[in-house]
Design a protein around this motif. Sequence first.
Motif, short mmCIF file in Angstrom:
data_model
loop_
_atom_site.label_atom_id
_atom_site.label_comp_id
_atom_site.label_asym_id
_atom_site.label_seq_id
_atom_site.Cartn_x
_atom_site.Cartn_y
_atom_site.Cartn_z
N GLU A 1 21.70 41.94 64.96
CA GLU A 1 20.46 41.19 65.19
C GLU A 1 19.99 40.47 63.93
O GLU A 1 19.28 39.46 64.02
CB GLU A 1 19.36 42.14 65.68
CG GLU A 1 19.59 42.68 67.08
CD GLU A 1 18.56 43.72 67.46
OE1 GLU A 1 17.75 44.11 66.59
OE2 GLU A 1 18.56 44.16 68.62
N ASN A 2 20.35 40.99 62.77
CA ASN A 2 19.87 40.42 61.49
C ASN A 2 21.01 39.91 60.62
O ASN A 2 20.90 39.87 59.40
CB ASN A 2 19.08 41.49 60.73
CG ASN A 2 17.86 41.96 61.49
OD1 ASN A 2 16.82 41.32 61.45
ND2 ASN A 2 17.98 43.06 62.19
N GLU A 3 22.08 39.49 61.27
CA GLU A 3 23.30 39.14 60.54
C GLU A 3 23.07 38.03 59.51
O GLU A 3 23.51 38.13 58.36
CB GLU A 3 24.38 38.70 61.53
CG GLU A 3 25.72 38.40 60.88
CD GLU A 3 26.80 38.06 61.89
OE1 GLU A 3 27.91 37.74 61.47
OE2 GLU A 3 26.52 38.11 63.10
N VAL B 1 13.72 41.60 55.12
CA VAL B 1 14.86 42.48 55.38
C VAL B 1 14.38 43.92 55.51
O VAL B 1 14.79 44.66 56.41
CB VAL B 1 15.91 42.39 54.24
CG1 VAL B 1 17.01 43.43 54.42
CG2 VAL B 1 16.51 40.99 54.19
N LEU C 1 11.59 35.45 63.46
CA LEU C 1 11.44 36.59 62.57
C LEU C 1 10.31 37.49 63.01
O LEU C 1 10.40 38.70 62.99
CB LEU C 1 11.12 36.12 61.14
CG LEU C 1 12.27 35.72 60.25
CD1 LEU C 1 11.71 35.34 58.90
CD2 LEU C 1 13.28 36.82 60.13
N LEU D 1 21.26 46.72 64.76
CA LEU D 1 20.35 46.09 63.80
C LEU D 1 21.08 45.09 62.90
O LEU D 1 20.55 44.03 62.58
CB LEU D 1 19.67 47.16 62.94
CG LEU D 1 18.57 47.96 63.65
CD1 LEU D 1 18.17 49.16 62.81
CD2 LEU D 1 17.36 47.08 63.92
N HIS E 1 12.38 44.20 58.84
CA HIS E 1 13.11 43.90 60.06
C HIS E 1 14.33 44.79 60.25
O HIS E 1 14.78 44.99 61.38
CB HIS E 1 13.55 42.44 60.01
CG HIS E 1 13.50 41.75 61.34
ND1 HIS E 1 12.38 41.72 62.11
CD2 HIS E 1 14.44 41.04 62.03
CE1 HIS E 1 12.62 41.02 63.21
NE2 HIS E 1 13.87 40.61 63.18
N PHE E 2 14.89 45.30 59.14
CA PHE E 2 16.14 46.06 59.23
C PHE E 2 15.99 47.51 58.79
O PHE E 2 16.28 48.43 59.55
CB PHE E 2 17.22 45.37 58.38
CG PHE E 2 18.55 46.07 58.43
CD1 PHE E 2 19.32 46.05 59.58
CD2 PHE E 2 19.04 46.75 57.34
CE1 PHE E 2 20.54 46.70 59.65
CE2 PHE E 2 20.26 47.41 57.37
CZ PHE E 2 21.01 47.38 58.54
N GLU F 1 11.89 31.34 58.36
CA GLU F 1 12.85 31.26 59.47
C GLU F 1 13.82 30.11 59.25
O GLU F 1 15.04 30.25 59.45
CB GLU F 1 12.10 31.06 60.78
CG GLU F 1 11.37 32.30 61.28
CD GLU F 1 10.56 32.05 62.53
OE1 GLU F 1 10.25 33.02 63.23
OE2 GLU F 1 10.23 30.87 62.81
N LEU G 1 20.26 37.00 58.05
CA LEU G 1 19.35 37.44 56.99
C LEU G 1 20.06 38.37 56.01
O LEU G 1 19.95 38.23 54.79
CB LEU G 1 18.15 38.15 57.62
CG LEU G 1 17.03 38.65 56.72
CD1 LEU G 1 16.47 37.52 55.87
CD2 LEU G 1 15.93 39.27 57.55
N ILE H 1 16.36 30.88 56.47
CA ILE H 1 17.46 31.74 56.92
C ILE H 1 18.52 30.90 57.63
O ILE H 1 19.73 31.09 57.39
CB ILE H 1 16.91 32.84 57.86
CG1 ILE H 1 16.08 33.83 57.06
CG2 ILE H 1 18.07 33.57 58.55
CD1 ILE H 1 15.33 34.83 57.92
#
Length: 215
Positions: A116-118, A75, A4, A113, A78-79, A27, A120, A30
């Motif tokens: 990469e963050n699926e 979220v 993360l 994005l 990071h997104f 982490e 989460l 998740i």
Amino acid sequence: MMELVKDSSYFTYSGEKLSEKQIKILEAAIMIISKNGFNSSRTSEIASQAGISEGTLFRYYSSKKEILLSLLPIVIHHFFKPIIEESFIRNKSNQHRTIEDELKYYFHKHHQLISENERLLKIIVVESLYFPEIKLSFQTFMKNSVVPSLEKMIEIQKKKYKMKNVDTRLVSKTIISLLIGHVLLQSYLPDIYGNEETSFETTVNLLVNGMKEKR
């Protein structure tokens, strides 16, 4: 285990910097929750995945629900934060870009994005159906930050390229719907909708020019 934080810059809702153990716990959460779902996940599993004892986990988070709620700021950082920052920079830029260029960039960047963050994003979206506080926080952030950023870009493009006087909210809704639909179809029907580049090109062309042949 997914990483993360590389710059150790994540914070809690209260503005406190996350410790190394908190990062490991989140982490691990998740990984476990995205696989098993919230109700079927146990704090002992999360602690084991994080490489700590369950007692140590409870020193930082009093319950599994508190762990879940602590994922929302991640979220955002990071997104959504990269989306808003990049949109602000591009809106301020004087560089000439066509509406097609802007939309292709928008789809590519957001698809990247999301990919990469699926895990989460999956947790937040699914669990927001059961936890009103997550849903409310998510809705508030979308309403106050993400949608205005997108609609500002749309307004700039409408003026710059003398586009039709279509309601900006309707355009933003269409763009977000197309993006979500694109991601879902690629994830669940990759054999049919797996060509990302062709799909983006066609989607943007349909959005800008419609389905009628040019005469």
